[in-house]
Design an enzyme around this catalytic site. Structure first.
Site, mmCIF file in Angstrom:
data_model
loop_
_atom_site.group_PDB
_atom_site.id
_atom_site.type_symbol
_atom_site.label_atom_id
_atom_site.label_comp_id
_atom_site.label_asym_id
_atom_site.label_seq_id
_atom_site.Cartn_x
_atom_site.Cartn_y
_atom_site.Cartn_z
ATOM 1 N N SER A 25 0.836 -1.198 0.000
ATOM 2 C CA SER A 25 0.000 0.000 0.000
ATOM 3 C C SER A 25 0.876 1.256 0.000
ATOM 4 O O SER A 25 1.783 1.351 -0.818
ATOM 5 C CB SER A 25 -0.956 -0.059 1.202
ATOM 6 N N ASP A 34 -8.274 -5.878 -5.706
ATOM 7 C CA ASP A 34 -7.925 -4.754 -4.848
ATOM 8 C C ASP A 34 -8.634 -3.506 -5.370
ATOM 9 O O ASP A 34 -8.176 -2.865 -6.315
ATOM 10 C CB ASP A 34 -6.410 -4.550 -4.846
ATOM 11 N N HIS A 71 -6.681 -6.137 -0.657
ATOM 12 C CA HIS A 71 -5.505 -5.329 -0.312
ATOM 13 C C HIS A 71 -4.703 -6.069 0.762
ATOM 14 O O HIS A 71 -4.634 -5.626 1.901
ATOM 15 C CB HIS A 71 -6.037 -3.983 0.191
#
Lengths: 813, 813
Positions: free
Chosen positions: B374, B494, B525
């Site tokens: 991320s 995602d 994610h």
């Protein structure tokens, strides 16, 4: 946040000074300082990870004393310390954040709202003595993350910097995290029991995992936390699932009997035991086998950092032990007490399964406490009822007190919530982890198959009656033998091990000369030592420091006898004097004044029938042991297939709040149109409201430290639902209409004849605010718990002769 | 279970002998033994926790060699070792259980079904050399819990028993867990950057947490895993939530412009920097500040046990660092590269924020890899595009490659899934953790308020256009500078950091002379280093042993260029040569042959309108970034308020399976009856089926050990849904009708005039079995991602001039 701390021991100044000295907050270098310099010095001592004075000064600049000056600037010039300034700093040391949690202009209001313990013995300006007193209290105050500041400092290495601490350190009556858990010794022993459950002509050896502080090698004798856990050696989940019983069948008609208790009473017969092993004459001080870390009960880990040993043993029939699983009979009890006796110096263990070299628990001070939840809690109760020497106390969580109350109810097979079709045999198979050692299993398989068949037969799913099998697994019979002080913890929403188990034990303990403490929370089958709102872990520290280390810390007085979590206000705990000794109110099922919709017929009927498709639809998704769609239709939906399968009695909205305290009793006059009958009664809190969530929410992941560089737990708390829910089950009960007298006497059931039925729902402690309604649902098949023939039996209820009686905390009049 | 191991390095016998010697399985005492005695000796060496020969012999009796003899009995007499006997023992050593997992009568079939690597170079009877070869392979084979047997042994103390291992040990090309994590050194440094983002006249100091093996103190130089994580120093969740933007408003009409890229291009201006700190002339070798463990990325922990250092730094504007948050601009990139430069010996750091005493990374070998997911992955891409020396490779997971692709799309504000109303300013506020130090915040607050207001203004939610603000946050511009080899990991589901981010980076890297490896999984994610089916962690070990330690282990060849998890069969990974370079097929939206329900009108309409009550009902419950009820009504329910708000195009059931490989393109001719227009297109896999669950299931809690007595992770895998689901979203895209050319050029939009619109959905790799249908939904307001005025705009679609084009892995003809 609402903080409840019961484990704080009120302490006088000389003792405060002594303890601050022992913990090295106070010494010749700072004991004469004026208030501001003393406070600065104390704060700098908390800055463990800043190892130079320069870096500590920089860290001081990160703290605000009031809304315009930071601590470095403040302490630069000699100033008086105002109470608000102290508590601004205190809130920051406790990890509360300015703006988000409190305002620098008014720390005291926040402090009080959070229910943090405040030092109020001073004027608004602190003298040095006030600083000491307030500092001592602060070290004992919970941080935002649910631990005392001193525990928080310990987790940051406060004690680790003093490498010469090699024995328990007591602060405010509780033992502190001064032990280096990197150096724990983990070893395996084999305790010889007074059992030969696998009938191999040798006494069963029981493997135990011992974890003890390295300091025991230098002579320290330590107390022991012992967790008897049949699960620790692995479970046979696939085999257990395969053995799980089909429940989609009707209940059977039973031949009447005239049994009295003596007909079903069990007397334990140990039988002729093989001789004890003699060994080869050698005794070792150290084990031959070691093991790695791998268990997760954080309360045990917490005490490992505080100089206790922890012992795990899984008992007969588990991997690396001898014997066969029995699901709760005296052999399992003796599996647990055997370990305690070894820890108390009264039994022999060996260094391997050959049984030649002996090994003693030479490092033990012979004082043992038991810990654990569910089966692990159950074995505590079991062990305690033997009165075994050495067992000083139990912290028994979500424990079974009688296995009949786990797998049966009033002559019915009634499953633990979430475990439809499970029974004693299934659990025996699941925990028979000897199966996981291919060689060992090869040699024991034939005997195990026999044993399992015997359990399946004796548990008698067909009748659901109480019998000798269940009587052998009823610990309530021997409560009078208990010599250990008992901490009982249970969830009021535990539909797996239902609350009746703790209620019966709690009531029975009243006549036993031991100290009992009861904790009831709003959870299901969970631990409570990670809640933000209650200092449960601190209380257990106070308790064990008293019971095992002999510290005179007023644990018996400071820990409330009964602590119950409120079901309406999050993070709130009530302290009633007792549980279940209360007022009561009876509501007739035809009472037009009390009920919103009294039935227009005197004897309304319901038909217990669902199609296969309906049954399969309703039982498709289970959450937390309940079928949500079925429950919703049962209670909230008048237009569903469930409509005709039940009767609903709804009170008018309450004009004032009530608290149900104990067991709701149901008295019904009912008829079945078959020669079998199954009655379920569910009590419901009705009315749109944001109730507590089913499980506690994580407030801060991994925020609770069991010690320095040691295991972590997540901080949790029950929070309110995001959206209102229409209703919630309060309690439930079930009865076989052929067991109108008790669970072993079988009566005839004539079709279409009315009988008086009387049974109790699971005990509870439940507050309903004004405006809510109570709903009683009378039905037959309980999809989540009973067998589910849903076979088309019609039941009639005579409402003129039926009622339910609610125990109330306060006088209803 | 299906096992995929790519990290095994094929090895010849002399090297096998050498490596078994280094790892102490082979020495003078056993190298001449015949097959059975050698095998017995090797197995006994695995029994680390049985420290006496007697206890090892007992443990042998727990293993079965075949269905009638245990290993102790078997090895007692000299016997030939049959291949099936070896693999029976092997399965048990890998923790597979007889009966539940395999049958002793046929281990080979199970071994092959599990796709475990088998030694097949021998006849059915093993000679000593066969034992060695098979043993070596076995040590490299995954256990039931997803680690190699050697890693499993290491977790049980295999290497810990040899206290003289003080440097990296390479086995099969990978570095092993021989380092004692109890002795890790944790220290804090302050790196001086080439930034003054808070304009205080001093270069921003950036705090970094360093964790390094104790062996560095004795001279070992180690490689470094660096994770740039703005979250590590805490987040301001309440302030972030308060700043979150209201999205329940219409999109705005935009004034047309004639912008070309040069109008929105950003050029980083570092400005005049203050002078560097000179220090006081002293250089320390050890830090003044230390810290406790507290981070959880298991891949980093895994490498800590293997002799790597790990460094965390949160960057400008985070707690204990200087500067201000910027959400992804070059200052944050330089925050990350500053740390790398210090680790590579090219930049100065200090021991505290006073900046007087210098400290070097004297223990570093100057080879750095970056890790994290991320934002943490994003900063890897950012750092890599500077070509910074020392950065050898990135393992970049779920990374943003252009922040416009995170918060915007085709001239629209489009939220990351699950984060409606979030924007660059919200993320800046959430990560501005200087706010958590009351004193520091007090001094910086005014500047921060200014900075935040500037971000809010420049991100320009009103237009949704690409502008200089977003161009400054587009790392794709500088991909050509990348010198680090890149591992890209992304979830095909995602919807937070959407797959376009990894797709664009992957395609751009094709023309850069570095090695790139792509992993696409079926998750959202998430991390993938705990999957049972893929040896991702082993591959990363192979990779870093090659890139950082310089081990010649064929990492570039052995790790597939593209590894994609199958969306139909659990635990299955495909190895296509590339991603998104494929065949294609176009379907006209009026094609009666392809579509099940072609529209009877040529220009059907939909009205983008929901009442406040409907909107609030649909957006009440969010799960995994989606509103389930809305999605269900959108796709599956013809009788809902959504019916008239969208057009549905459904293909006939597929007569053969297809795999969509890349970006579906939508070409529409549409009109809006207002001067604004917002078009959403969602592609759906339609048809009842048990698909993969949204998140991986835990197969075994805490079963993966990063090392000996070290951190644990739970073994996971995607499993199939318990019940069939009717449909699943494959991909999605959105367009502002005023951005028909690109995201910065604004065109006029005349009401009721038809325009040609063309845009791409998020790239995917998705297999539809035969019988499924593809559904394309054309609608306007996307409750989960766009602003939601739902203000009553009517759209018309000309189906005769509209189509969608599907990229296909295989030739459709």
């Amino acid at each position: 946040m609402k903080n409840h701390q019961f484990a704080f021991v009120p302490t006088e100044l000389p003792q405060i000074v002594a303890e601050l000295t022992t913990t090295r907050f106070l010494d010749a270098s700072n004991e004469q300082l004026p208030a501001d310099e003393l406070l600065k010095d104390l704060i700098k001592r908390t800055l463990v990870n800043y190892r130079s004075d320069a870096s500590k000064e920089i860290a001081l600049a990160d703290l605000m004393v009031d809304d315009h000056q930071d601590a470095r600037a403040f302490f630069k010039e000699h100033q008086s310390v105002e109470r608000t300034q102290f508590y601004n700093l205190a809130l920051q040391l406790l990890h509360f954040q300015t703006n988000e949690d409190f305002k620098l202009s008014d720390p005291i209001t926040t402090w009080q709202q959070f229910q943090l313990p405040i030092y109020d013995g001073a004027k608004t300006t602190f003298e040095a003595e006030d600083v000491l007193r307030a500092w001592y209290l602060l070290l004992n105050t919970h941080t935002k993350f649910g631990q005392t500041l001193l525990d928080d400092l310990a987790a940051n290495g406060y004690f680790a910097q003093f490498s010469d601490l090699k024995q328990p350190l007591i602060f405010n009556g509780k033992t502190q995290a001064v032990f280096n858990t990197d150096h724990l010794i983990r070893e395996v022993v084999y305790v010889e029991s007074d059992l030969d459950t696998d009938h191999d002509g040798k006494r069963d050896l029981l493997m135990a995992h011992v974890i003890r502080p390295a300091e025991t090698e230098a002579g320290l004798k330590v107390s022991v936390l012992f967790t008897a856990s049949p699960y620790d050696q692995g479970t046979n989940d696939i085999a257990g699932a395969q053995l799980t019983h089909n429940v989609d069948h009707p209940i059977a008609h039973k031949e009447p009997n005239q049994f009295s208790y003596s007909d079903v009473e069990s007397h334990y017969q140990p039988g002729n035991l093989p001789a004890k092993r003699t060994g080869n004459g050698k005794t070792a001080t150290h084990a031959e086998e070691h093991f790695q870390n791998g268990w997760g009960y954080t309360l045990n880990n917490y005490f490992l950092a505080r100089g206790f040993a922890v012992v795990y043993s899984a008992g007969v029939g588990t991997k690396d032990s001898d014997g066969l699983r029995t699901t709760g009979d005296p052999a399992e009890t003796l599996s647990a007490t055997a370990i305690i006796e070894w820890l108390a110096g009264k039994r022999t263990a060996f260094t391997n399964r050959n049984g030649d070299v002996k090994i003693t628990a030479w490092w033990s001070n012979h004082n043992v406490a038991m810990t654990g939840r569910s089966y692990l809690g159950t074995l505590q109760t079991a062990a305690a009822t033997t009165g075994v020497a050495g067992l000083k106390t139990c912290i028994s969580e979500a424990a079974i007190s009688s296995w009949y109350d786990y797998y049966r109810e009033n002559g019915l097979v009634v499953a633990p919530g979430g475990f439809q079709g499970e029974d004693a045999d299934v659990l025996a198979e699941e925990t028979f982890s000897r199966e996981q050692r291919a060689g060992d299993y090869h040699r024991i398989k034939a005997k195990w198959d026999q044993q399992l068949a015997a359990i399946t037969s004796h548990q008698d799913r067909r009748s659901g009656n109480y019998n000798q099998f269940w009587d052998a697994r009823n610990y309530l019979k021997a409560v009078a033998n208990i010599k250990a002080d008992m901490v009982l913890v249970h969830g009021l929403n535990d539909w797996n091990v239902k609350p009746r188990n703790v209620y019966n034990l709690y009531q029975a303990l009243k006549s036993v000369p031991v100290t009992t403490k009861l904790f009831l929370h709003q959870g299901q089958h969970i631990y409570i030592n990670n809640f933000q709102s209650l200092d449960f872990t601190d209380m257990m520290n106070l308790w064990l420091s008293n019971k095992l280390l002999g510290i005179d810390n007023h644990a018996n007085d400071l820990i409330p006898p009964v602590t119950i979590q409120d079901n309406v206000n999050p993070g709130t705990w009530q302290l009633p004097a007792d549980w279940g000794t209360s007022h009561s109110k009876t509501i007739q099922l035809n009472d037009a004044k009390a009920l919103q919709q009294p039935f227009d017929q005197a004897t309304p009927a319901f038909l217990d029938q669902l199609s296969h498709e309906q049954l399969s639809q309703y039982t498709k998704h289970e959450s937390s042991g309940q079928y949500d769609e079925w429950f919703n239709d049962l209670v909230n939906n008048p237009n569903s297939p469930i409509e005709s399968t039940r009767l609903i009695f709804k009170t008018k909205p309450l004009d004032h709040p009530i608290t149900i305290d104990g067991k709701v009793k149901v008295d019904l006059t009912m008829a079945s149109d078959h020669n079998v009958g199954l009655v379920s009664a569910m009590l419901i809190d009705y009315g749109d409201a944001k109730r507590l969530n089913v499980s506690p929410s994580v407030l801060a992941p991994n925020a609770i430290n069991a010690g320095y560089q040691w295991t972590k737990d997540s901080l949790k708390e029950f929070t309110l639902q995001a959206n209102p829910s229409p209703s919630k089950m309060i309690s439930i009960g079930h009865l076989n209409m052929q067991n109108r007298q008790n669970s072993y006497r079988v009566n005839e059931l004539e079709p279409n004849q009315y009988y008086d039925l009387s049974f109790e729902l699971q005990p509870t402690f439940y507050t309903l605010p004004a405006g809510r309604q109570l709903v009683l649902v009378i039905y037959a098949t309980d999809l989540a718990m009973t067998v589910r023939g849903t076979m088309g039996v019609t039941y009639h209820l005579n409402t003129t002769q039926s009622s339910f009686t609610i125990p109330l905390l306060h006088n209803p009049d």
